[in-house]
Every structure is written in structure tokens, then in C-alpha cells.
Design a protein around this motif. Structure first.
Motif, mmCIF file in Angstrom:
data_model
loop_
_atom_site.group_PDB
_atom_site.id
_atom_site.type_symbol
_atom_site.label_atom_id
_atom_site.label_comp_id
_atom_site.label_asym_id
_atom_site.label_seq_id
_atom_site.Cartn_x
_atom_site.Cartn_y
_atom_site.Cartn_z
ATOM 1 N N ARG A 93 0.840 -1.208 0.000
ATOM 2 C CA ARG A 93 0.000 0.000 0.000
ATOM 3 C C ARG A 93 0.874 1.257 0.000
ATOM 4 O O ARG A 93 0.587 2.224 -0.711
ATOM 5 N N TRP A 94 1.943 1.260 0.818
ATOM 6 C CA TRP A 94 2.840 2.413 0.842
ATOM 7 C C TRP A 94 3.470 2.638 -0.531
ATOM 8 O O TRP A 94 3.536 3.768 -1.023
ATOM 9 N N MET A 95 3.910 1.558 -1.147
ATOM 10 C CA MET A 95 4.593 1.706 -2.434
ATOM 11 C C MET A 95 3.638 2.205 -3.516
ATOM 12 O O MET A 95 4.059 2.971 -4.392
ATOM 13 N N TRP A 103 9.370 0.057 -8.901
ATOM 14 C CA TRP A 103 10.402 -0.423 -7.990
ATOM 15 C C TRP A 103 9.904 -1.646 -7.229
ATOM 16 O O TRP A 103 10.655 -2.590 -6.998
ATOM 17 N N ALA A 104 8.627 -1.651 -6.881
ATOM 18 C CA ALA A 104 8.043 -2.794 -6.179
ATOM 19 C C ALA A 104 8.148 -4.054 -7.028
ATOM 20 O O ALA A 104 8.419 -5.139 -6.499
ATOM 21 N N HIS A 111 13.323 -3.700 0.436
ATOM 22 C CA HIS A 111 14.022 -2.541 0.998
ATOM 23 C C HIS A 111 13.067 -1.664 1.814
ATOM 24 O O HIS A 111 13.436 -1.169 2.881
ATOM 25 N N VAL A 112 11.863 -1.473 1.311
ATOM 26 C CA VAL A 112 10.868 -0.690 2.048
ATOM 27 C C VAL A 112 10.489 -1.419 3.338
ATOM 28 O O VAL A 112 10.342 -0.810 4.393
ATOM 29 N N ASP A 113 10.351 -2.739 3.268
ATOM 30 C CA ASP A 113 10.081 -3.572 4.442
ATOM 31 C C ASP A 113 11.157 -3.342 5.503
ATOM 32 O O ASP A 113 10.852 -3.072 6.673
ATOM 33 N N GLN A 114 12.411 -3.435 5.112
ATOM 34 C CA GLN A 114 13.504 -3.265 6.072
ATOM 35 C C GLN A 114 13.557 -1.838 6.606
ATOM 36 O O GLN A 114 13.848 -1.623 7.786
ATOM 37 N N ALA A 115 13.267 -0.858 5.767
ATOM 38 C CA ALA A 115 13.235 0.530 6.239
ATOM 39 C C ALA A 115 12.178 0.701 7.329
ATOM 40 O O ALA A 115 12.406 1.397 8.326
ATOM 41 N N GLY A 116 11.026 0.060 7.156
ATOM 42 C CA GLY A 116 9.986 0.112 8.183
ATOM 43 C C GLY A 116 10.433 -0.527 9.482
ATOM 44 O O GLY A 116 10.224 0.022 10.569
#
Length: 130
Positions: A93-95, A103-104, A111-116
Motif C-alpha cells: 500500500r505504501w509503495m 520499484w516494487a 528494501h521498504v520492508d527493512q526501512a519500516g
């Protein structure tokens, strides 16, 4: 104290997320239904245990002054936020919201997962350091 707590919790995160996560947890933690929730909560439980051990090690080996209730709250935050992020739909949802669909499709979700996760750890370390 913040830097020490952050490093301890970050190392705990890496241990729980990579060598501490089973193939079954990784494959099913975002699935619908009871099996998905079991995999998700088992994985989050690994984070709880490893992060708890890291904080205990910091208290014993480094003499960190950690009270039980704030440490327990930080561990619940880490565990709950990890379980939430790992359902995968929050990252997707964020992406979409951030217009990162290309990018997704090319591996960016990890990468977004790890950033969270790292942001949640940072918040926990900040809260414990105050």
C-alpha cells in the motif's frame, strides 16, 4: 545510550529476520487465514525473544539502566510493528501511495520492508534512551 540500544536491537533484528526465520515463516507470514497468522506470529515471537535477549545482554554486560516496563513496552512495539509490516500489504500500500510500483516489481519491497523495521527499532531505542 541511544546508539548502544539501537545497535543491540538492530543486531537482534538481523539475527531474527535472517538466520532466525524459517522458510515456512518467510513463505507464509503474509497468507490469509490461521496458517498465515501462525507463521507471522511465530516469526514475530522470534523477534521478541532475540530482542529481549539483546536488551538483557546490554543490561548485564554493559550495565545499561533499563527498567522493566519501558523495556517490555519497547519489545511489544518491536514485535507488533514487525508482525504488522510483515503482513506485506502495508508495504504494498505504501509503495502504491508513493508511486513506487515499478520499484516494487523489481525487488524494492524488501528494501521498504527493512526501512519500516529499522524505523520501528529506532523509535524503540529513542524511547528507551529517554
Amino acid at each position: 545510550m541511544f546508539a548502544t540500544l539501537f545497535i543491540l536491537l538492530y543486531v537482534a533484528h538481523l539475527l531474527a529476520d535472517y538466520p532466525g526465520q524459517t522458510d515456512r515463516q518467510a513463505k507464509h507470514k503474509a497468507d490469509c487465514g490461521a496458517a498465515g497468522w501462525r507463521a507471522n506470529l511465530a516469526h514475530a515471537g522470534v523477534h521478541l525473544a532475540v530482542s529481549g535477549l539483546a536488551l538483557a545482554a546490554g543490561r548485564i554486560a554493559l550495565g545499561l539502566d533499563l527498567d522493566f516496563l519501558p523495556a517490555a513496552a519497547a519489545l511489544l512495539w518491536i514485535t507488533g510493528s514487525h508482525a504488522f509490516i510483515d503482513r506485506r500489504w502495508p508495504v504494498a500500500r505504501w509503495m502504491r501511495f508513493a508511486r513506487q510500483t515499478g520499484w516494487a516489481q523489481n525487488g524494492g519491497a524488501a528494501h521498504v520492508d527493512q526501512a519500516g523495521h529499522i524505523t520501528a527499532i529506532c523509535i524503540a531505542a529513542l524511547a528507551l534512551a529517554t
